[in-house]
Design an enzyme around this catalytic site. Sequence first.
Site, short mmCIF file in Angstrom:
data_model
loop_
_atom_site.label_atom_id
_atom_site.label_comp_id
_atom_site.label_asym_id
_atom_site.label_seq_id
_atom_site.Cartn_x
_atom_site.Cartn_y
_atom_site.Cartn_z
CG ASP A 74 -2.15 0.90 1.08
OD1 ASP A 74 -2.07 1.54 0.08
OD2 ASP A 74 -3.08 0.94 1.90
CG ASN A 140 -5.22 -0.17 8.29
OD1 ASN A 140 -5.52 0.01 7.34
ND2 ASN A 140 -4.30 0.25 9.04
CG HIS A 172 -5.99 5.33 7.26
ND1 HIS A 172 -6.09 4.14 7.91
CD2 HIS A 172 -4.73 5.16 6.76
CE1 HIS A 172 -4.97 3.42 7.91
NE2 HIS A 172 -4.15 3.85 6.98
CB SER A 281 -7.88 10.99 16.06
OG SER A 281 -8.37 9.55 15.63
CG HIS A 299 0.50 4.34 11.10
ND1 HIS A 299 1.00 3.16 12.03
CD2 HIS A 299 0.02 3.50 10.07
CE1 HIS A 299 0.29 1.90 11.66
NE2 HIS A 299 -0.20 2.16 10.61
CB ALA A 301 -4.20 2.90 18.51
CE LYS A 377 -12.78 -0.31 8.78
NZ LYS A 377 -11.33 0.18 8.95
#
Length: 383
Positions: A74, A140, A172, A281, A299, A301, A377
């Site tokens: 990625d 994620n 993200h 965050s 980057h 948790a 998501k």
Amino acid sequence: MGKSVQKLTDNVSLIASKESWIEGLAIQQLIKTSELPGMHAVAGMPDLHPGRGYPIGAAFFTEGRIYPALVGNDIGCGMSLWQTNTKLAKLNVDKLAKRLSDVEQPLDESWHTLISERKHELAITQTGFDSALGTIGGGNHFAEFQAIEEVFDQQALLALGLQPKQLQLLVHSGSRGLGQAILVKHIAEHNHDGLEVVSDAFTDYMAKHDEALRWAQLNRELIARRFLQAIRAGGEEVLDVNHNLVSQSQIAGQAGWLHRKGATSSDQGAVMIPGSRGDYSYLVKPTAEQNVNLRSLAHGAGRKWKRGECQGRLSHKFKKEDLYRTAFGSRVICNDKTLLYDEAPQAYKDCQTVIDDLVDAGLVTVIAKLKPVLTFKTQGTCG
């Protein structure tokens, strides 16, 4: 430096206090990677966790050679923060959720002019993955509407143009299938061997890598714009920083190549370090000295549990319906049952602990803490 900087070997540092839980396998992978030819220094972040052969949440500094496998598939994955013009006082979260029913399909023709213009501006020439532009992907990756909960540095917040009374959007995502194709080609031709920086193979990989970085940046921009359009709001990008890449750098006066795998940059100004969908965050500002951590920060948790085992750990405590709300009362949109459990807050470390380690190490100061309002998501299909 505080107690949160551990020296594991001569060339391996770990930015985490001894009280912070780091899986043993992740430490083993960190040390094993430090033994690769040309590896000068390695730094693990407080969110360090095991990956497929290489740890996630780490930075690697090499001389004379790069390792595409350390960057992973990625390429260019990162975080983009946008401030919307929606006032929190007027926000209706249920109405917000209903407007997000069509944010996963390929962008329609109304976007084609903007895509063409932005690709030209960013010197993106490949077209094989255009249908994925503007899509989040799985794992994620997410888009999350947030509210600024607490401000610790008002001056720094205002310098970024952020207003606590307005809704924020954190995206993200990365290079989707493009990055995957680049890594697959590299592994097929070179296995996990590194590339000498004077070779044609290095030049070829870096050209593709750098284009994937720009593609990922554009992808996050388009995701943000389509989410803003969906909720009928305007917005402005505040920051965009990626955490999977390799680039030339100087560490303590030494020239070389810095690989980041799940490690955000500490030399591009303020960055976001997100928690899970049920956690805060943090917007942080890097401090001046950034050598021990190889100019990199956590980057996020960091995972506590492996994917695939989360449903077994949680299903006896939580029904699927229970996971659509968090302890904050925020909403979750995720109609993929496996992903819903795999990305549950319990599967991640406490983000406050990660931030505490970075602060104690003297690497960051906290600008603000943000709370999730709605985490997206996938609309996927329930399993």
